[in-house]
Enzyme design. Structure first.
Site, PDB file in Angstrom:
ATOM      1  N   GLU A  81      21.839  54.123  14.664  1.00  0.00           N
ATOM      2  CA  GLU A  81      20.742  54.386  13.739  1.00  0.00           C
ATOM      3  C   GLU A  81      21.078  55.505  12.757  1.00  0.00           C
ATOM      4  O   GLU A  81      20.694  55.462  11.587  1.00  0.00           O
ATOM      5  CB  GLU A  81      19.478  54.752  14.525  1.00  0.00           C
ATOM      6  CG  GLU A  81      18.987  53.655  15.455  1.00  0.00           C
ATOM      7  CD  GLU A  81      19.525  53.784  16.869  1.00  0.00           C
ATOM      8  OE1 GLU A  81      18.767  53.509  17.810  1.00  0.00           O
ATOM      9  OE2 GLU A  81      20.708  54.171  17.024  1.00  0.00           O
ATOM     10  N   ALA A 122      54.824  29.801  46.645  1.00  0.00           N
ATOM     11  CA  ALA A 122      54.673  30.237  48.035  1.00  0.00           C
ATOM     12  C   ALA A 122      55.271  31.626  48.259  1.00  0.00           C
ATOM     13  O   ALA A 122      54.784  32.396  49.089  1.00  0.00           O
ATOM     14  CB  ALA A 122      55.330  29.229  48.972  1.00  0.00           C
ATOM     15  N   TRP A 141      55.744  33.395  34.371  1.00  0.00           N
ATOM     16  CA  TRP A 141      54.355  33.508  33.953  1.00  0.00           C
ATOM     17  C   TRP A 141      53.696  32.143  34.091  1.00  0.00           C
ATOM     18  O   TRP A 141      54.291  31.141  33.713  1.00  0.00           O
ATOM     19  CB  TRP A 141      54.249  33.985  32.521  1.00  0.00           C
ATOM     20  CG  TRP A 141      54.778  35.352  32.297  1.00  0.00           C
ATOM     21  CD1 TRP A 141      55.972  35.707  31.765  1.00  0.00           C
ATOM     22  CD2 TRP A 141      54.109  36.577  32.617  1.00  0.00           C
ATOM     23  NE1 TRP A 141      56.105  37.066  31.720  1.00  0.00           N
ATOM     24  CE2 TRP A 141      54.957  37.623  32.230  1.00  0.00           C
ATOM     25  CE3 TRP A 141      52.867  36.906  33.187  1.00  0.00           C
ATOM     26  CZ2 TRP A 141      54.629  38.964  32.392  1.00  0.00           C
ATOM     27  CZ3 TRP A 141      52.537  38.227  33.342  1.00  0.00           C
ATOM     28  CH2 TRP A 141      53.400  39.240  32.957  1.00  0.00           C
ATOM     29  N   THR A 159      48.771  43.656  45.783  1.00  0.00           N
ATOM     30  CA  THR A 159      49.239  43.316  44.451  1.00  0.00           C
ATOM     31  C   THR A 159      50.192  44.379  43.925  1.00  0.00           C
ATOM     32  O   THR A 159      51.197  44.073  43.276  1.00  0.00           O
ATOM     33  CB  THR A 159      48.040  43.144  43.500  1.00  0.00           C
ATOM     34  OG1 THR A 159      47.216  42.062  43.972  1.00  0.00           O
ATOM     35  CG2 THR A 159      48.490  42.852  42.084  1.00  0.00           C
ATOM     36  N   GLU A 194      41.921  42.153  38.752  1.00  0.00           N
ATOM     37  CA  GLU A 194      43.187  41.412  38.748  1.00  0.00           C
ATOM     38  C   GLU A 194      43.853  41.676  40.086  1.00  0.00           C
ATOM     39  O   GLU A 194      44.426  42.740  40.308  1.00  0.00           O
ATOM     40  CB  GLU A 194      44.080  41.857  37.587  1.00  0.00           C
ATOM     41  CG  GLU A 194      43.520  41.468  36.222  1.00  0.00           C
ATOM     42  CD  GLU A 194      44.552  41.565  35.115  1.00  0.00           C
ATOM     43  OE1 GLU A 194      45.765  41.477  35.417  1.00  0.00           O
ATOM     44  OE2 GLU A 194      44.146  41.725  33.954  1.00  0.00           O
TER      45      GLU A 194
END
Length: 354
Positions: free
Chosen positions: A46, A158, A164, A190, A285
């Site tokens: 604003e 596996a 990718w 991960t 992720e």
């Protein structure tokens, strides 16, 4: 209002923990001033729009995507600024549920004799700040689980190889979703398997607030030299370890939590901890175990699935680890929010029906 929403989107990756807000001041079809909130601590939408409109704002209509604030935070109240500028009407897309606003901005404007209309393009305004509303109203961030899979539903071979599955365009698109998030959540499995950096990589010149890297690491397995410890972005490890803290983790923020009977951490507590630190959107992720646990617990608000036109075979790793179902009536249902082509891959934005 559509113009104001587009303006608000300019702050998609820069305003957190604040909401993304846009403002247009107009008289009829003539736009007099525009503005959007760039980042926390800087003027709100604003103020920029009023500055551009100047004296012509008197008697005009202000279109704002979120209720103007009525309290002194890092900046003065926007409701006061609109009143002082003499606008004749304020059209608001969505009320602000933050306890220091929550209707007070609307009441202050009406008390000053300004006409106020609320609800124009409400759904679009809610979607723009879906994480902010989640944190304020539910006490936890909006959780978006990103997955990349083959046509036969596999996220890796596996042996864990996954680079990718998707093409370059899809991987660049993921960076934009990371950038709009307040935290990137992963797990120590991960980290051990892929050694990801979990940072945002956008083209030079594009601004963003580096997301917090949040790692579920129940037994503090994150090794010295892991890229999530490189200092390029803040990192927190959620753990339940009773042993001494490894020296290489001495300077990393740690959040000890209760270990559940299943052996994992209480994921609701993890999300509550993040909400208390002003995290609006969590971008996940991780592998199928953490992603599946979030989904099965009803904590995954959205799946962002990139489907590549490849096949990995039946021995490949699944998308999610979920408990078995007794019958088809128990199957999990998802609504398709958006479907689009990203390079050679298809991106699906899906949300559980309940």
């Amino acid at each position: 209002m559509a113009h104001a929403l587009r303006l608000a989107g300019h702050g998609l990756a820069t305003t957190q923990p604040n909401p993304r807000v846009g403002c247009v001041i107009a008289r009829g079809d003539t736009v007099l001033g525009t503005g959007w909130h760039p980042r926390a601590g800087e003027p709100h939408a604003e103020i920029f729009a009023l500055h551009e409109a100047g004296e012509s704002a008197r008697g005009a209509t202000a279109y704002v995507t979120l209720e103007p604030c009525a309290h002194h935070g890092r900046t003065p109240p926007c409701a006061d600024a609109l009143i002082a500028a003499g606008v004749g009407r304020v059209v608001i897309a969505h009320e602000d549920p933050f306890d220091k606003v929550d209707g007070e901005g609307i009441e202050k404007l009406r008390a000053a004799g300004i006409g106020v209309q609320v609800g124009l393009m409400r759904d679009a305004a809610h979607e723009l700040n879906i994480g902010f509303f989640s944190r304020i109203q539910r006490g936890r961030p909006w959780v978006r689980v990103k997955l990349a899979m083959s046509l036969d539903g596999r996220t890796a071979l596996a042996d864990g190889s996954s680079k990718w599955i998707t093409g370059e365009a899809a991987r660049a698109d993921v960076q934009r979703w990371r950038a709009r998030s307040s935290a990137i959540l992963s797990a120590s499995g991960t980290v051990l398997a892929d050694d990801p950096q979990l940072t945002v990589r956008l083209p030079e010149g594009q601004s963003f607030v580096p997301p917090l890297r949040a790692i579920i690491d129940t037994s503090l397995r994150t090794p010295a030299g892991a890229r999530v410890l490189d200092g390029s972005a803040p990192t927190v490890l959620f753990h339940a370890a009773d042993a001494a803290i490894p020296e290489h983790l001495a300077d990393v923020q740690r959040a000890p939590l209760r270990r559940e009977a299943s052996g994992g951490l209480d994921l609701r507590t993890v999300l509550h901890w993040l909400a208390l630190r002003d995290v609006n959107e969590v971008h996940v992720e991780a592998g199928p175990v953490l992603c599946g646990a979030l989904f099965a617990a009803g904590l995954a608000d959205e799946l962002l699935v990139y489907v590549a036109p490849i096949l990995l075979g039946h021995t490949g790793r699944p998308m999610l680890h979920l408990p078995p179902l007794d019958d088809m009536a128990s199957r999990w249902r998802l609504n398709t929010v958006d479907r689009r082509q990203v390079g050679d891959d298809t991106r699906l934005q899906l949300r559980p029906t309940s």
